[in-house]
Design an enzyme around this catalytic site. Structure first.
Site, mmCIF file in Angstrom:
data_model
loop_
_atom_site.group_PDB
_atom_site.id
_atom_site.type_symbol
_atom_site.label_atom_id
_atom_site.label_comp_id
_atom_site.label_asym_id
_atom_site.label_seq_id
_atom_site.Cartn_x
_atom_site.Cartn_y
_atom_site.Cartn_z
ATOM 1 N N VAL A 151 1.072 -1.129 0.238
ATOM 2 C CA VAL A 151 -0.461 0.024 0.270
ATOM 3 C C VAL A 151 0.695 1.280 0.130
ATOM 4 C CG1 VAL A 151 -2.010 1.400 1.134
ATOM 5 C CG2 VAL A 151 -1.702 -1.338 1.655
ATOM 6 N N GLU A 208 -1.849 -1.196 -15.598
ATOM 7 C CA GLU A 208 -0.763 -2.335 -15.188
ATOM 8 C C GLU A 208 -1.886 -3.197 -16.362
ATOM 9 O OE1 GLU A 208 -0.347 -4.081 -12.122
ATOM 10 O OE2 GLU A 208 -0.604 -2.532 -10.979
ATOM 11 N N ASP A 219 -7.158 -3.054 -8.060
ATOM 12 C CA ASP A 219 -6.328 -2.735 -7.438
ATOM 13 C C ASP A 219 -6.426 -1.932 -5.889
ATOM 14 O OD1 ASP A 219 -2.878 -2.037 -6.447
ATOM 15 O OD2 ASP A 219 -3.864 -0.176 -7.394
ATOM 16 N N LYS A 223 -5.577 -3.075 -2.090
ATOM 17 C CA LYS A 223 -5.441 -2.428 -0.411
ATOM 18 C C LYS A 223 -6.260 -2.501 0.494
ATOM 19 C CE LYS A 223 -2.019 -0.085 -4.371
ATOM 20 N NZ LYS A 223 -2.264 0.486 -5.873
ATOM 21 N N GLY A 314 6.105 2.448 -8.619
ATOM 22 C CA GLY A 314 7.149 2.769 -8.447
ATOM 23 C C GLY A 314 8.397 1.732 -8.431
HETATM 24 N N1 HSE Z 1 -1.790 -0.224 -10.405
HETATM 25 C C1 HSE Z 1 -0.853 0.509 -9.429
HETATM 26 C C2 HSE Z 1 -1.271 1.938 -9.052
HETATM 27 C C3 HSE Z 1 0.126 0.282 -8.596
HETATM 28 O O1 HSE Z 1 -1.811 2.994 -10.313
HETATM 29 O O2 HSE Z 1 -1.296 2.569 -8.633
HETATM 30 C C4 HSE Z 1 0.735 0.257 -7.575
HETATM 31 O O3 HSE Z 1 -0.263 -0.821 -7.349
#
Ligand code: HSE
Length: 336
Positions: A151, A208, A219, A223, A314
């Protein structure tokens, strides 16, 4: 410290580069000597009990697209074979998140824990689908399980809530936990259509490989599951999240928010229920960050609301979170 690294994509390579560039400092300052004894990617593996050479690994990967060519021997073991047959102190799991069965990461993590290895995961899949049982497995096997990069990437959101606010009772939280959708919505606020903004995000490499993970909110939901378990002590998994993505957001929705002196953001929140979905946020609210930034506001009983803002993704940033976890493990081991 003997390490096995699962996955050698952007994060894995960034980590190895970090090990190389900070080798002397890590030893002098923290007594940490990371010895990478095995690494594998989807095409093969590299194994050396005396420690793989960091720079060479990165060069081989760049040249051949796999670490398999590092050596002519010991290069065909699968991840599971490595984890079953090679003893290490720590497994670092960096393979891609998947929210259907969480594999191959789930088997990597459970195999390592059963063998008594500490585990660091930046792969969110296993945590999203089985956080409570993975914590139990770690406790049962008396190993540490760290996942601070899942996260916020390099921004220590989990540590902040768990450690800096320890003693406090966090009553609710809400935040932007996905950078890609934030980038798309920020650009839509400047007049771009959803399709144009998505195309731009793809060109920049933010989206992604499976775009659904970002666009449908999976995503962010993963988290949210991790935060709810770790920070609020809830025992929840992905099906407990009410999740809506941003595919249906229109320019009209963005304009309506603007009229209300607000901005439209994909918000993950934990209050009476766990929800991910587009929501209007007042313009002056600190949560209203733009671009790929993440932001999360924790509200606690005695300290009011505090907001952390930072990059949520990153390679180097996520690698730095792994290093943070590794140093924690090193410190805990040193205490014993
Ligand atoms: N695809 C995710 C984002 C990457 O855009 O935050 C990091 O988990």
């Amino acid at each position: 410290m003997k390490i096995i690294l699962c996955g050698f994509g952007v994060v894995g390579q960034s980590l190895v580069k970090l090990f190389e560039s900070r080798k002397d400092e890590l030893y002098a300052k923290y007594g940490l000597k990371p010895r990478l004894i095995a690494v594998f990617d989807s095409k093969g593996s590299a194994v050396d009990q005396s420690g793989l050479k960091f720079n060479e690994l990165v060069e081989i990967k760049k040249k051949y697209g796999t670490v398999k060519n590092y050596s002519k021997e010991n290069n065909s073991m699968t991840g599971i074979e490595i984890l079953k047959n090679i003893d290490a102190d720590v497994l670092i799991e960096t393979t891609a998140s998947n929210y259907k069965d969480a594999e191959p990461g789930m088997t990597h993590i459970t195999t390592a824990m059963k063998k008594g290895m500490h585990v660091i995961s930046v792969n969110k899949g296993p945590l999203a689908l089985a956080f409570p049982s993975l914590m139990e497995l770690a406790t049962y096997n008396q190993v540490m399980f760290k996942f601070s990069g899942t996260v916020g990437g390099g921004t220590p959101i989990l540590d902040y809530a768990k450690n800096s606010l320890s003693g406090e009772k966090i009553t609710s939280f809400a935040g932007i936990l996905n950078g890609t959708t934030n980038y798309i919505l920020s650009n839509m606020a400047t007049g771009l259509s959803f399709e144009e903004a998505l195309k731009d995000a793809k060109n920049k490499g933010y989206v992604e490989a499976d775009e659904s993970l970002d666009l449908d909110g999976l995503d962010a939901a993963a988290k949210l599951v991790i935060l709810a378990n770790w920070v609020m002590g809830m025992k929840v998994t992905m099906p407990d999240i009410k999740c809506t993505g941003i595919r249906k957001v229109t320019i009209e929705d963005i304009k309506k928010a603007e009229k209300n002196n607000s901005v439209l953001k994909l918000i993950a929140s934990c209050d009476n229920e766990l929800v991910v979905g587009p929501k209007e946020i007042p313009k002056e609210d600190p949560l209203g960050v733009n671009g790929t930034l993440n932001a999360i506001a924790f509200t606690s009983e005695h300290s009011g609301t505090q907001t952390i803002i930072g990059k949520g993704a990153g390679g180097t940033e996520t690698a730095s979170s792994i290093l943070r976890d590794l140093l924690d493990i090193r410190q805990e081991i040193a205490k014993k």
